[in-house]
Write an enzyme that holds these catalytic residues in place. Structure first.
Site, mmCIF file in Angstrom:
data_model
loop_
_atom_site.group_PDB
_atom_site.id
_atom_site.type_symbol
_atom_site.label_atom_id
_atom_site.label_comp_id
_atom_site.label_asym_id
_atom_site.label_seq_id
_atom_site.Cartn_x
_atom_site.Cartn_y
_atom_site.Cartn_z
ATOM 1 N N LYS A 271 8.058 4.238 -2.568
ATOM 2 C CA LYS A 271 7.480 2.934 -2.302
ATOM 3 C C LYS A 271 8.442 2.013 -1.573
ATOM 4 O O LYS A 271 9.579 1.862 -1.928
ATOM 5 C CB LYS A 271 6.985 2.311 -3.594
ATOM 6 C CG LYS A 271 8.033 2.199 -4.655
ATOM 7 C CD LYS A 271 7.382 1.663 -5.918
ATOM 8 C CE LYS A 271 8.446 1.160 -6.866
ATOM 9 N NZ LYS A 271 7.906 0.565 -8.063
ATOM 10 N N CYS A 272 7.948 1.421 -0.540
ATOM 11 C CA CYS A 272 8.755 0.570 0.314
ATOM 12 C C CYS A 272 8.099 -0.795 0.432
ATOM 13 O O CYS A 272 7.683 -1.213 1.502
ATOM 14 C CB CYS A 272 8.916 1.197 1.682
ATOM 15 S SG CYS A 272 9.650 2.832 1.624
#
Lengths: 76, 181
Positions: B34-35
């Site tokens: 997740k960014c």
């Protein structure tokens, strides 16, 4: 030595590495997905599980890809 | 053909027949490191911790089809990612989840439960739709997976009972899971 805590599929980590490459800065890659010790060290340093984390002295660090902060820390 | 007829591989390369999960409530999710945009690993892990002893299994399928397409300008987007370490539910082998190259399991899931729209009140909804329009306008058509963290809920008999879009946070699925346990 400059350390970069990162993992392979992390686009922001790759941007930090490419930026250091472009500046001719040598660094050690510490992969937090492949190496539990690196993950623990990074979390201890920042109190968080986010990367990229760049550090020189294991005290001051930069979280994320921020050219201005990287330049300031490394005197580029 | 039912959910228990599928065989998939874990991230360690071990074959796993979904029939092994008979009698469990399943939450099947396409995950991604997740960014900033869809940070749902943490809530999924919390759901797993809360309900695993009562028979919930979460099956995470990493997929890079949506990678590198974080929406918004650099000013709005966090420039960091979180690895999926710390997650104790089962993660499977990386693969595609939409289009011609989609894994059969995801073709089946999206046939069972169609796309019924995003929750427009979710904070990422407007950004997500904008990013899709810009980068993958064709993804907005049809029932295929739209983005990371689409969640399918399967009951103890193997029926796919619900589909939750990335605009539904895992924590808000708790009541739906409880109803099936």
């Amino acid at each position: 030595m400059v350390k970069v805590y990162s993992f392979e599929a992390c686009p922001w980590c790759n941007k930090v590495k490419k930026y250091l490459d472009s500046k001719g800065v040598e660094y050690e890659v510490h992969d937090v997905e492949l190496n539990a010790e690196d993950a623990a060290a990074c979390e201890k340093l920042t109190g968080d599980t986010a990367v990229p984390v760049l550090t020189v002295d294991d005290k001051n660090y930069i979280l994320g890809f921020d050219k201005a902060k990287i330049d300031a820390l490394l005197g580029l | 053909m039912g959910i228990y007829d599928f065989t998939v591989k874990t991230n360690k390369g071990v074959e796993k027949n979904l029939g092994d999960y008979k009698g469990k409530v399943l939450l099947i999710v396409n995950t991604a490191s997740k960014c900033g945009f869809t940070p749902q690993f943490k809530e999924l892990q919390e759901l797993y911790k809360t309900y695993k002893d009562r028979g919930l299994e979460i099956l995470g399928f990493p997929c890079n089809q949506f990678a590198g397409q974080e929406p918004g300008s650099n000013d709005e987007v966090q420039t960091f990612c979180r690895a999926n370490y710390g997650v104790t539910f089962q993660i499977f082998e990386k693969g595609d989840v939409r289009g011609e190259t989609a894994q059969p399991l995801f073709k089946y899931l999206t046939e069972q439960k169609k796309f019924e729209g995003f929750d427009e009140n979710h904070p990422i909804a407007a950004k997500l739709v904008e990013a899709l329009k810009q980068n993958f306008p064709e993804y907005l058509e049809g029932d295929g997976i739209k983005w990371n963290f689409t969640k399918f809920l399967v009951d103890k008999e193997g029926n796919v009972v619900a589909r939750f879009e990335p605009t539904t946070n895992p924590a808000s699925i708790a009541k739906d899971i409880e109803a099936l346990l």
